[in-house]
Design a protein around this motif. Structure first.
Motif, mmCIF file in Angstrom:
data_model
loop_
_atom_site.group_PDB
_atom_site.id
_atom_site.type_symbol
_atom_site.label_atom_id
_atom_site.label_comp_id
_atom_site.label_asym_id
_atom_site.label_seq_id
_atom_site.Cartn_x
_atom_site.Cartn_y
_atom_site.Cartn_z
ATOM 1 N N THR A 39 -5.529 -5.567 -29.552
ATOM 2 C CA THR A 39 -4.836 -4.273 -29.611
ATOM 3 C C THR A 39 -4.902 -3.621 -28.241
ATOM 4 O OG1 THR A 39 -6.829 -3.100 -30.256
ATOM 5 C CG2 THR A 39 -5.416 -3.949 -32.030
ATOM 6 N N SER A 40 -3.929 -2.759 -27.952
ATOM 7 C CA SER A 40 -3.883 -2.125 -26.635
ATOM 8 C C SER A 40 -4.411 -0.701 -26.665
ATOM 9 C CB SER A 40 -2.444 -2.134 -26.102
ATOM 10 O OG SER A 40 -1.625 -1.392 -26.977
ATOM 11 N N ALA A 41 -4.954 -0.249 -27.803
ATOM 12 C CA ALA A 41 -5.397 1.146 -27.899
ATOM 13 C C ALA A 41 -6.585 1.436 -26.981
ATOM 14 C CB ALA A 41 -5.754 1.474 -29.344
ATOM 15 N N TRP A 42 -7.417 0.445 -26.711
ATOM 16 C CA TRP A 42 -8.596 0.666 -25.874
ATOM 17 C C TRP A 42 -8.260 0.569 -24.391
ATOM 18 C CZ3 TRP A 42 -9.943 -3.289 -22.612
ATOM 19 C CH2 TRP A 42 -9.352 -4.524 -22.882
ATOM 20 N N ARG A 43 -7.122 -0.041 -24.045
ATOM 21 C CA ARG A 43 -6.815 -0.280 -22.639
ATOM 22 C C ARG A 43 -6.408 0.994 -21.914
ATOM 23 N NH1 ARG A 43 -3.737 -5.338 -24.456
ATOM 24 N NH2 ARG A 43 -5.326 -6.943 -24.311
ATOM 25 N N GLN A 44 -5.653 1.862 -22.575
ATOM 26 C CA GLN A 44 -5.148 3.051 -21.881
ATOM 27 C C GLN A 44 -6.273 4.006 -21.456
ATOM 28 O OE1 GLN A 44 -2.128 5.057 -24.051
ATOM 29 N NE2 GLN A 44 -1.209 5.942 -22.235
ATOM 30 N N PRO A 45 -7.221 4.360 -22.321
ATOM 31 C CA PRO A 45 -8.334 5.205 -21.836
ATOM 32 C C PRO A 45 -9.151 4.544 -20.736
ATOM 33 C CG PRO A 45 -8.303 5.147 -24.230
ATOM 34 C CD PRO A 45 -7.310 4.148 -23.764
ATOM 35 N N LEU A 46 -9.360 3.227 -20.874
ATOM 36 C CA LEU A 46 -10.106 2.512 -19.840
ATOM 37 C C LEU A 46 -9.358 2.540 -18.513
ATOM 38 C CD1 LEU A 46 -12.512 0.664 -19.099
ATOM 39 C CD2 LEU A 46 -11.047 -1.260 -19.714
ATOM 40 N N GLN A 47 -8.037 2.366 -18.589
ATOM 41 C CA GLN A 47 -7.234 2.392 -17.370
ATOM 42 C C GLN A 47 -7.280 3.775 -16.728
ATOM 43 O OE1 GLN A 47 -3.095 1.472 -17.968
ATOM 44 N NE2 GLN A 47 -3.012 0.351 -16.046
ATOM 45 N N ARG A 48 -7.208 4.830 -17.536
ATOM 46 C CA ARG A 48 -7.305 6.196 -16.989
ATOM 47 C C ARG A 48 -8.656 6.432 -16.327
ATOM 48 N NH1 ARG A 48 -4.886 9.043 -22.035
ATOM 49 N NH2 ARG A 48 -2.665 8.843 -21.644
ATOM 50 N N MET A 49 -9.713 5.948 -16.977
ATOM 51 C CA MET A 49 -11.042 6.121 -16.400
ATOM 52 C C MET A 49 -11.161 5.361 -15.071
ATOM 53 S SD MET A 49 -14.737 5.069 -17.908
ATOM 54 C CE MET A 49 -14.489 3.374 -17.444
ATOM 55 N N LEU A 50 -10.619 4.149 -15.038
ATOM 56 C CA LEU A 50 -10.686 3.367 -13.802
ATOM 57 C C LEU A 50 -9.855 4.011 -12.695
ATOM 58 C CD1 LEU A 50 -10.544 -0.272 -15.180
ATOM 59 C CD2 LEU A 50 -12.494 0.911 -14.173
ATOM 60 N N TRP A 51 -8.696 4.594 -13.040
ATOM 61 C CA TRP A 51 -7.898 5.296 -12.025
ATOM 62 C C TRP A 51 -8.649 6.503 -11.480
ATOM 63 C CZ3 TRP A 51 -2.591 5.275 -14.976
ATOM 64 C CH2 TRP A 51 -1.967 4.049 -14.752
ATOM 65 N N GLY A 52 -9.329 7.223 -12.366
ATOM 66 C CA GLY A 52 -10.129 8.363 -11.901
ATOM 67 C C GLY A 52 -11.260 7.918 -10.989
ATOM 68 N N LEU A 53 -11.927 6.824 -11.381
ATOM 69 C CA LEU A 53 -12.999 6.286 -10.549
ATOM 70 C C LEU A 53 -12.466 5.838 -9.195
ATOM 71 C CD1 LEU A 53 -15.998 5.462 -10.489
ATOM 72 C CD2 LEU A 53 -15.278 3.224 -11.338
ATOM 73 N N GLU A 54 -11.292 5.209 -9.205
ATOM 74 C CA GLU A 54 -10.679 4.779 -7.949
ATOM 75 C C GLU A 54 -10.359 5.978 -7.049
ATOM 76 O OE1 GLU A 54 -6.954 1.951 -6.568
ATOM 77 O OE2 GLU A 54 -6.845 3.045 -8.454
ATOM 78 N N GLY A 55 -9.829 7.041 -7.648
ATOM 79 C CA GLY A 55 -9.539 8.248 -6.871
ATOM 80 C C GLY A 55 -10.793 8.852 -6.262
ATOM 81 N N ILE A 56 -11.868 8.879 -7.051
ATOM 82 C CA ILE A 56 -13.136 9.419 -6.538
ATOM 83 C C ILE A 56 -13.656 8.559 -5.390
ATOM 84 C CG2 ILE A 56 -15.556 9.788 -7.153
ATOM 85 C CD1 ILE A 56 -14.549 10.642 -9.940
ATOM 86 N N LEU A 57 -13.552 7.241 -5.551
ATOM 87 C CA LEU A 57 -14.026 6.354 -4.484
ATOM 88 C C LEU A 57 -13.202 6.515 -3.206
ATOM 89 C CD1 LEU A 57 -14.868 3.103 -6.472
ATOM 90 C CD2 LEU A 57 -16.450 4.714 -5.403
ATOM 91 N N TYR A 58 -11.873 6.668 -3.354
ATOM 92 C CA TYR A 58 -11.049 6.894 -2.167
ATOM 93 C C TYR A 58 -11.391 8.227 -1.504
ATOM 94 C CZ TYR A 58 -7.981 2.870 -2.576
ATOM 95 O OH TYR A 58 -7.483 1.603 -2.591
ATOM 96 N N LEU A 59 -11.668 9.250 -2.311
ATOM 97 C CA LEU A 59 -12.050 10.547 -1.751
ATOM 98 C C LEU A 59 -13.371 10.436 -0.999
ATOM 99 C CD1 LEU A 59 -11.336 13.559 -1.612
ATOM 100 C CD2 LEU A 59 -12.695 13.864 -3.678
ATOM 101 N N LEU A 60 -14.336 9.722 -1.575
ATOM 102 C CA LEU A 60 -15.612 9.516 -0.882
ATOM 103 C C LEU A 60 -15.421 8.739 0.414
ATOM 104 C CD1 LEU A 60 -18.107 8.728 -3.773
ATOM 105 C CD2 LEU A 60 -18.155 10.662 -2.209
ATOM 106 N N LEU A 61 -14.559 7.724 0.381
ATOM 107 C CA LEU A 61 -14.289 6.954 1.589
ATOM 108 C C LEU A 61 -13.670 7.835 2.666
ATOM 109 C CD1 LEU A 61 -14.137 4.167 2.982
ATOM 110 C CD2 LEU A 61 -11.859 3.946 2.007
#
Length: 151
Positions: free
Chosen positions: A50-72
């Motif tokens: 099922t794809s129901a778990w992928r969308q929240p995980l993808q949003r969380m990973l995008w947020g983490l990526e944004g935070i990492l780019y900001l730290l960089l």
């Protein structure tokens, strides 16, 4: 003794034509993947499908990526600022001495180049005016010029 003949592909490489194999074929050839597929509970496999778990995980990973780019970006700014301040503090006497000795030379160079710059500017202005006049005269000599003005 004759060499065994190899089948070659279009480029002449001796491997022969290769059929396209998807990357997932490597996984299916591995024994541990087949073992895991047989021993995973059915409910886990349905949850994975099922794809129901992928969308929240993808949003969380995008947020983490944004935070990492900001730290960089912050780390890069900090590194550039500290390196730049160290360089400026060590180079300030050199810059002051160069300014003290080079300022008269730069001023003399600019002042001596001023007449040549003025001559060049006036020549370009005259040349562009002559080109405009030539264009105007050639357009006026075109037949039908008077009719264009009256319309």
């Amino acid at each position: 003794m004759p060499q065994p003949r190899m089948e070659t592909d279009v480029t002449g490489a001796g491997e022969g034509p290769q059929r396209a194999v998807p990357w997932s074929a490597w996984l299916t050839r591995q024994n541990w993947v087949r073992w895991c597929a047989r021993h995973v509970p059915q409910s886990w496999a349905q949850w994975w499908a099922t794809s129901a778990w992928r969308q929240p995980l993808q949003r969380m990973l995008w947020g983490l990526e944004g935070i990492l780019y900001l730290l960089l970006a912050l780390m890069l700014c900090h590194a550039l600022f500290t390196t730049g301040s160290h360089l400026l503090s060590s180079l300030w006497p050199v810059v002051a001495a160069a300014w003290h000795h080079l300022l008269p030379a730069v001023l003399l160079l600019v002042l001596s180049a001023l007449p040549a710059l003025l001559f060049t500017a006036s020549f370009l202005l005259l040349f562009s005016t002559l080109l405009s006049l030539v264009g105007l005269l050639t357009s006026m000599s075109r037949p039908g010029y008077a009719q264009d003005l009256s319309e």
